[in-house]
Scaffold this motif. Structure first.
Motif, PDB file in Angstrom:
ATOM      1  N   VAL A  16       0.415  -1.492   0.244  1.00 35.93           N
ATOM      2  CA  VAL A  16      -0.404   0.004   0.272  1.00 35.93           C
ATOM      3  C   VAL A  16       0.528   1.446   0.118  1.00 35.93           C
ATOM      4  CG1 VAL A  16      -2.167  -1.295   0.936  1.00 35.93           C
ATOM      5  CG2 VAL A  16      -0.059  -0.031   2.718  1.00 35.93           C
ATOM      6  N   TYR A  17       0.994   1.842  -0.349  1.00 36.83           N
ATOM      7  CA  TYR A  17       1.517   3.302  -0.724  1.00 36.83           C
ATOM      8  C   TYR A  17       0.563   4.453  -0.403  1.00 36.83           C
ATOM      9  CZ  TYR A  17      -0.640   3.115  -5.376  1.00 36.83           C
ATOM     10  OH  TYR A  17      -2.294   3.093  -5.852  1.00 36.83           O
ATOM     11  N   GLY A  18      -1.185   4.949  -0.245  1.00 30.11           N
ATOM     12  CA  GLY A  18      -1.315   6.221  -0.625  1.00 30.11           C
ATOM     13  C   GLY A  18      -2.150   5.981   1.375  1.00 30.11           C
ATOM     14  N   ALA A  19      -3.734   6.160   1.283  1.00 32.74           N
ATOM     15  CA  ALA A  19      -4.595   6.743   2.494  1.00 32.74           C
ATOM     16  C   ALA A  19      -4.483   5.682   2.473  1.00 32.74           C
ATOM     17  CB  ALA A  19      -6.156   6.735   1.499  1.00 32.74           C
ATOM     18  N   LEU A  20      -4.147   4.163   2.834  1.00 28.24           N
ATOM     19  CA  LEU A  20      -4.130   2.963   3.206  1.00 28.24           C
ATOM     20  C   LEU A  20      -2.738   2.773   4.238  1.00 28.24           C
ATOM     21  CD1 LEU A  20      -5.568   0.162   0.548  1.00 28.24           C
ATOM     22  CD2 LEU A  20      -7.076   1.149   2.625  1.00 28.24           C
ATOM     23  N   LYS A  21      -2.223   3.331   4.088  1.00 27.17           N
ATOM     24  CA  LYS A  21      -0.761   2.728   4.956  1.00 27.17           C
ATOM     25  C   LYS A  21      -0.997   3.267   6.511  1.00 27.17           C
ATOM     26  CE  LYS A  21       2.109   6.134   3.447  1.00 27.17           C
ATOM     27  NZ  LYS A  21       3.447   6.916   2.896  1.00 27.17           N
ATOM     28  N   GLY A  34     -13.524  -6.678  10.638  1.00 26.95           N
ATOM     29  CA  GLY A  34     -14.459  -7.168   9.710  1.00 26.95           C
ATOM     30  C   GLY A  34     -14.641  -7.332   8.597  1.00 26.95           C
ATOM     31  N   ASN A  35     -13.343  -6.158   7.916  1.00 27.88           N
ATOM     32  CA  ASN A  35     -12.759  -6.733   6.676  1.00 27.88           C
ATOM     33  C   ASN A  35     -12.096  -7.650   6.118  1.00 27.88           C
ATOM     34  OD1 ASN A  35     -14.482  -4.335   5.742  1.00 27.88           O
ATOM     35  ND2 ASN A  35     -12.741  -2.877   6.594  1.00 27.88           N
ATOM     36  N   GLY A  36     -12.195  -8.023   6.880  1.00 26.11           N
ATOM     37  CA  GLY A  36     -10.813  -8.986   7.412  1.00 26.11           C
ATOM     38  C   GLY A  36      -9.706  -9.079   7.990  1.00 26.11           C
ATOM     39  N   PHE A  37      -8.380 -10.182   8.014  1.00 25.81           N
ATOM     40  CA  PHE A  37      -7.301 -10.193   8.432  1.00 25.81           C
ATOM     41  C   PHE A  37      -5.695  -9.172   8.007  1.00 25.81           C
ATOM     42  CE2 PHE A  37      -2.822 -12.199   9.291  1.00 25.81           C
ATOM     43  CZ  PHE A  37      -3.215 -11.137  10.094  1.00 25.81           C
ATOM     44  N   ALA A  38      -5.804  -8.307   8.386  1.00 26.78           N
ATOM     45  CA  ALA A  38      -4.779  -7.516   7.900  1.00 26.78           C
ATOM     46  C   ALA A  38      -3.349  -7.477   8.929  1.00 26.78           C
ATOM     47  CB  ALA A  38      -5.019  -6.281   6.716  1.00 26.78           C
ATOM     48  N   LYS A  39      -2.290  -7.307   9.003  1.00 23.88           N
ATOM     49  CA  LYS A  39      -0.958  -7.026   9.357  1.00 23.88           C
ATOM     50  C   LYS A  39      -0.191  -6.696   9.114  1.00 23.88           C
ATOM     51  CE  LYS A  39       2.052  -9.689  12.969  1.00 23.88           C
ATOM     52  NZ  LYS A  39       2.396 -11.079  13.541  1.00 23.88           N
ATOM     53  N   PHE A  40       0.423  -5.320   9.421  1.00 24.47           N
ATOM     54  CA  PHE A  40       2.027  -4.905   8.800  1.00 24.47           C
ATOM     55  C   PHE A  40       2.712  -5.635   9.146  1.00 24.47           C
ATOM     56  CE2 PHE A  40       6.026  -2.671   9.592  1.00 24.47           C
ATOM     57  CZ  PHE A  40       5.539  -1.258   8.647  1.00 24.47           C
ATOM     58  N   GLU A  76       4.278  -0.027   2.478  1.00 23.61           N
ATOM     59  CA  GLU A  76       3.954  -0.611   3.493  1.00 23.61           C
ATOM     60  C   GLU A  76       3.465  -1.743   2.925  1.00 23.61           C
ATOM     61  OE1 GLU A  76       3.161   2.482   6.649  1.00 23.61           O
ATOM     62  OE2 GLU A  76       1.549   1.452   6.397  1.00 23.61           O
ATOM     63  N   ILE A  77       4.151  -2.917   3.403  1.00 19.49           N
ATOM     64  CA  ILE A  77       3.784  -3.859   2.957  1.00 19.49           C
ATOM     65  C   ILE A  77       2.887  -5.112   4.767  1.00 19.49           C
ATOM     66  CG2 ILE A  77       4.188  -6.192   2.426  1.00 19.49           C
ATOM     67  CD1 ILE A  77       6.876  -5.526   1.523  1.00 19.49           C
ATOM     68  N   TYR A  78       2.006  -5.415   3.990  1.00 26.62           N
ATOM     69  CA  TYR A  78       0.511  -6.217   4.764  1.00 26.62           C
ATOM     70  C   TYR A  78       0.320  -7.308   3.911  1.00 26.62           C
ATOM     71  CZ  TYR A  78      -0.257  -1.520   7.170  1.00 26.62           C
ATOM     72  OH  TYR A  78      -0.222   0.148   7.673  1.00 26.62           O
ATOM     73  N   GLU A  79       0.605  -8.053   5.365  1.00 22.71           N
ATOM     74  CA  GLU A  79      -0.511  -9.949   4.913  1.00 22.71           C
ATOM     75  C   GLU A  79      -1.324  -9.309   5.574  1.00 22.71           C
ATOM     76  OE1 GLU A  79       3.135 -12.926   6.310  1.00 22.71           O
ATOM     77  OE2 GLU A  79       2.589 -12.101   8.185  1.00 22.71           O
ATOM     78  N   VAL A  80      -2.489  -9.835   4.593  1.00 20.41           N
ATOM     79  CA  VAL A  80      -3.926 -10.282   4.827  1.00 20.41           C
ATOM     80  C   VAL A  80      -4.384 -11.506   3.619  1.00 20.41           C
ATOM     81  CG1 VAL A  80      -3.872  -7.381   3.691  1.00 20.41           C
ATOM     82  CG2 VAL A  80      -4.037  -8.878   1.655  1.00 20.41           C
ATOM     83  N   ASP A  81      -5.823 -12.032   4.241  1.00 17.84           N
ATOM     84  CA  ASP A  81      -6.029 -13.144   3.962  1.00 17.84           C
ATOM     85  C   ASP A  81      -6.623 -12.466   2.973  1.00 17.84           C
ATOM     86  OD1 ASP A  81      -8.715 -11.499   4.695  1.00 17.84           O
ATOM     87  OD2 ASP A  81      -9.418 -13.053   7.138  1.00 17.84           O
ATOM     88  N   ASP A  82      -7.506 -13.597   2.060  1.00 18.91           N
ATOM     89  CA  ASP A  82      -8.614 -13.332   0.783  1.00 18.91           C
ATOM     90  C   ASP A  82      -9.804 -12.439   0.964  1.00 18.91           C
ATOM     91  OD1 ASP A  82      -7.082 -15.080  -0.817  1.00 18.91           O
ATOM     92  OD2 ASP A  82      -8.537 -16.598  -0.896  1.00 18.91           O
ATOM     93  N   ARG A  83     -10.351 -12.295   2.320  1.00 22.00           N
ATOM     94  CA  ARG A  83     -11.330 -11.672   2.657  1.00 22.00           C
ATOM     95  C   ARG A  83     -11.414  -9.738   2.452  1.00 22.00           C
ATOM     96  NH1 ARG A  83     -13.858 -11.603   8.156  1.00 22.00           N
ATOM     97  NH2 ARG A  83     -15.116  -9.974   8.886  1.00 22.00           N
TER      98      ARG A  83
END
Length: 167
Positions: A16-21, A34-40, A76-83
């Protein structure tokens, strides 16, 4: 006694490079379970120069798919699930505005690269290439990012790419 089932969901890496950082207006989407899993995972930069611009009346950061133009972009790189990926595809209007592609990202000197999903703007008006290129995005009072729920339906982002601010 039965064996415990190991629940595993393959995680993907997302750049992610913008407003999601972290610290930016839309990071709460990544933080919401509620949107799924995300970890920096780590900070990173693109392996190619790409134009990162702020455009539309909503001041949206766009990474244009024009390799060799612009700067190496920090994010930034996040680990995310399919959800979470599905939630973000919906947020980013995947296929309508952005496409999600796999690109290698630099994770540090001597650390190498890692393949990550990244949202890129494929089809855009040429005038976006005349905007100021950024190497990193930070929301600002000069170009305040307008959250999606505060945008007018009169000007959807995909129809607003040719908008030019009046100074």
């Amino acid at each position: 006694m039965g064996q415990a089932k190991k629940v595993s969901s393959a995680l993907s890496k997302l750049f992610v490079y913008g407003a999601l950082k972290y610290g930016q207006p839309s990071n709460s989407i990544l933080a919401s379970s509620g949107n799924g899993f995300a970890k920096f995972w780590c900070k990173a930069t693109t392996t190619q120069k790409l134009p990162l611009v702020i455009a539309t009346r909503y001041n949206i950061p766009f990474l244009l798919n024009k390799p060799g133009v612009g700067y190496y972009v920090t994010g930034e790189i996040y680990e995310v699930d399919d959800r979470m990926l599905n939630s973000l595809d919906n947020l980013e209007d995947c296929e309508e505005i952005y496409t999600r592609e796999m690109h290698d990202m630099n994770i540090g000197v001597g650390e190498g690269t890692v393949p990550c999903w990244v949202y890129l703007l494929q089809k855009y008006p040429e005038n976006l290439l005349s905007l100021r290129y950024l190497s990193s995005y930070e929301n600002s009072t000069t170009h305040p990012y307008i959250m999606r729920h505060r945008r007018t339906h009169k000007h959807p982002a995909q129809d607003d790419l040719t908008y030019e601010a009046q100074n």
